[in-house]
Design an enzyme around this catalytic site. Sequence first.
Site, PDB file in Angstrom:
ATOM      1  N   TYR A  90      63.871 -40.721  86.145  1.00  0.00           N
ATOM      2  CA  TYR A  90      64.455 -40.013  85.002  1.00  0.00           C
ATOM      3  C   TYR A  90      65.675 -40.787  84.533  1.00  0.00           C
ATOM      4  CZ  TYR A  90      65.242 -35.757  82.207  1.00  0.00           C
ATOM      5  OH  TYR A  90      65.369 -34.849  81.184  1.00  0.00           O
ATOM      6  N   HIS A 124      61.237 -37.263  82.491  1.00  0.00           N
ATOM      7  CA  HIS A 124      61.556 -36.180  81.553  1.00  0.00           C
ATOM      8  C   HIS A 124      60.306 -35.426  81.098  1.00  0.00           C
ATOM      9  CE1 HIS A 124      60.529 -39.697  79.149  1.00  0.00           C
ATOM     10  NE2 HIS A 124      60.262 -38.886  78.129  1.00  0.00           N
ATOM     11  N   HIS A 151      58.830 -27.397  83.843  1.00  0.00           N
ATOM     12  CA  HIS A 151      59.497 -26.473  84.766  1.00  0.00           C
ATOM     13  C   HIS A 151      58.489 -25.556  85.441  1.00  0.00           C
ATOM     14  CE1 HIS A 151      62.096 -23.292  86.292  1.00  0.00           C
ATOM     15  NE2 HIS A 151      61.341 -22.430  85.624  1.00  0.00           N
ATOM     16  N   TYR A 203      64.050 -32.848  91.916  1.00  0.00           N
ATOM     17  CA  TYR A 203      64.847 -33.968  91.430  1.00  0.00           C
ATOM     18  C   TYR A 203      65.752 -34.464  92.544  1.00  0.00           C
ATOM     19  CZ  TYR A 203      63.465 -32.313  86.778  1.00  0.00           C
ATOM     20  OH  TYR A 203      62.759 -31.929  85.675  1.00  0.00           O
ATOM     21  N   TYR A 228      63.863 -26.506  86.978  1.00  0.00           N
ATOM     22  CA  TYR A 228      64.936 -27.073  86.173  1.00  0.00           C
ATOM     23  C   TYR A 228      66.321 -26.608  86.624  1.00  0.00           C
ATOM     24  CZ  TYR A 228      61.665 -28.905  82.640  1.00  0.00           C
ATOM     25  OH  TYR A 228      60.689 -29.605  81.977  1.00  0.00           O
TER      26      TYR A 228
END
Length: 367
Positions: free
Chosen positions: A255, A303, A307, A315, A345
Site C-alpha cells: 500500500y 488500496h 473492508h 495491514y 479498515y
Amino acid sequence: MEEENEEIEEEEEPLYVGQRDAEGNPNGRGTLKWLKSSRRFEGRFCSGMKQGRGCFYFKDGSSLSGTFRSDELHGEGTYTYPDGRLMIAQYVNGELDGPFTEYSETGDVMAKGEHREDRRFGFLQIFDEYGGILMGEVNRDTGELTGPGIAYVYPDKRSALLGRFSNSDMVCARPALLLTSVDQTPAKYALDENWSKTTLKLDESTSTCISCNPLTPDAYEQSKVYVSTCSDNPDKGEGLFAKTELAEGETVSFYNGLRLTHDEVDSRDWSLNANTITLDESMVLDVPLKYSSLDAYVASLGHKANHSSAPNCEYDHFVHPRFGHIKCIRTIKEVSKGNELTCDYGYSHKLPETDEEDLPEWYMTES
C-alpha cells in the site's frame, strides 16, 4: 567503536581494584575503572594482563564480553548495544575477524556476515523485521552493501530485486529469482524473464507525486494477487483476490500512496479519503481518486482491498526497496486461490465540535 575505546584507554590511566600477585600486578579477579569516561572492565587477570573471561562496560550502557588472552579479546565476543541488540562475533587479538551475527532486542537475526581486520568483509545479509533480506558482497572500502550484484530478497525467500545499491539503498534493479537458499554463498540468481524489460529505482512518494513510474507493477505482488470485480456484490466494485494458495502470515500486497499529514486528510471531505491509510503518527498514505483505475496506477495494489468486519488479512508496516516505508497486507489465515482478500479498515474519526463519529454510511452499515 573499538578504536574510540582504545584512544580513551591510552589517554586515561585506569584505577585497579582486585587481587594482585606478589609483585603487585593485577592477578585473579579484579576491576579496572576509567573514571573520566565512566568505563570499567571486570574479569580475570594474570601477571598484569587481562586473561580469561571478562567484560567491558561503557558509559552509554553498552558492553563487550568474552575471553581475553594476553590482554586482548580473542575468540567469541558479545557486544550488547544500549538498546539491547546483540552482536556475537569472532575476535583475533582484539580485532573483529571472522563470522558475526547481529540480533534484535527480541532475539531476531538482523545481520550475518564476516569481519576481516575490524571491517565487514565478503558476503553480508541484512534482515529486516518484515521478512525481507538485503544480501551481497560488501564494498571493501566502506564495508557497506554498495555496488552491483546486490539483491533485495522478498519475504517468500525466492523473489528478488537484483542490481546496484548504494549504502543499502536501491539505485537500479531488475526482478529476479533466487536459485539458491538464502544461506548459501555465493548466492545465484536468474533474471525473471516475465519482467525482462523492467528496471526499478528508489521511488519514494511525496505529497504531490505517488510514483515516477505509476504503471510499473511490483513483480512479487503480481505473483500473489490480482484485481477483479467483486461478483458476490457488484456494489463493492473492484476487490483484491488471491492469485495462488496463500499461507497464514504471508505478505501479499503493498500500500503505497501520497504522503499527507493527518490534518490535511482530516480537514477534507470523507469522499476524498476512499483510499487513505495511516502510516504513523504524522503521516497518512493516500491513493487519490485519479489513480483508482488500473489504467492510471498499478505500482501497488493494497488500496484495492475491501473492508470486512471478519477479514482474512491485516495491514502492517513494510520497508520496500522501491517505495520506502509503506504499509503492506498480510494474511491472518490461509486463503484459497481465487478468494477475495479483505481487511478491517478500523476507521475512527470524530467531529471536533460534537465529538460524534463522522464515518461513511457504508462503513457504519457493514461494521
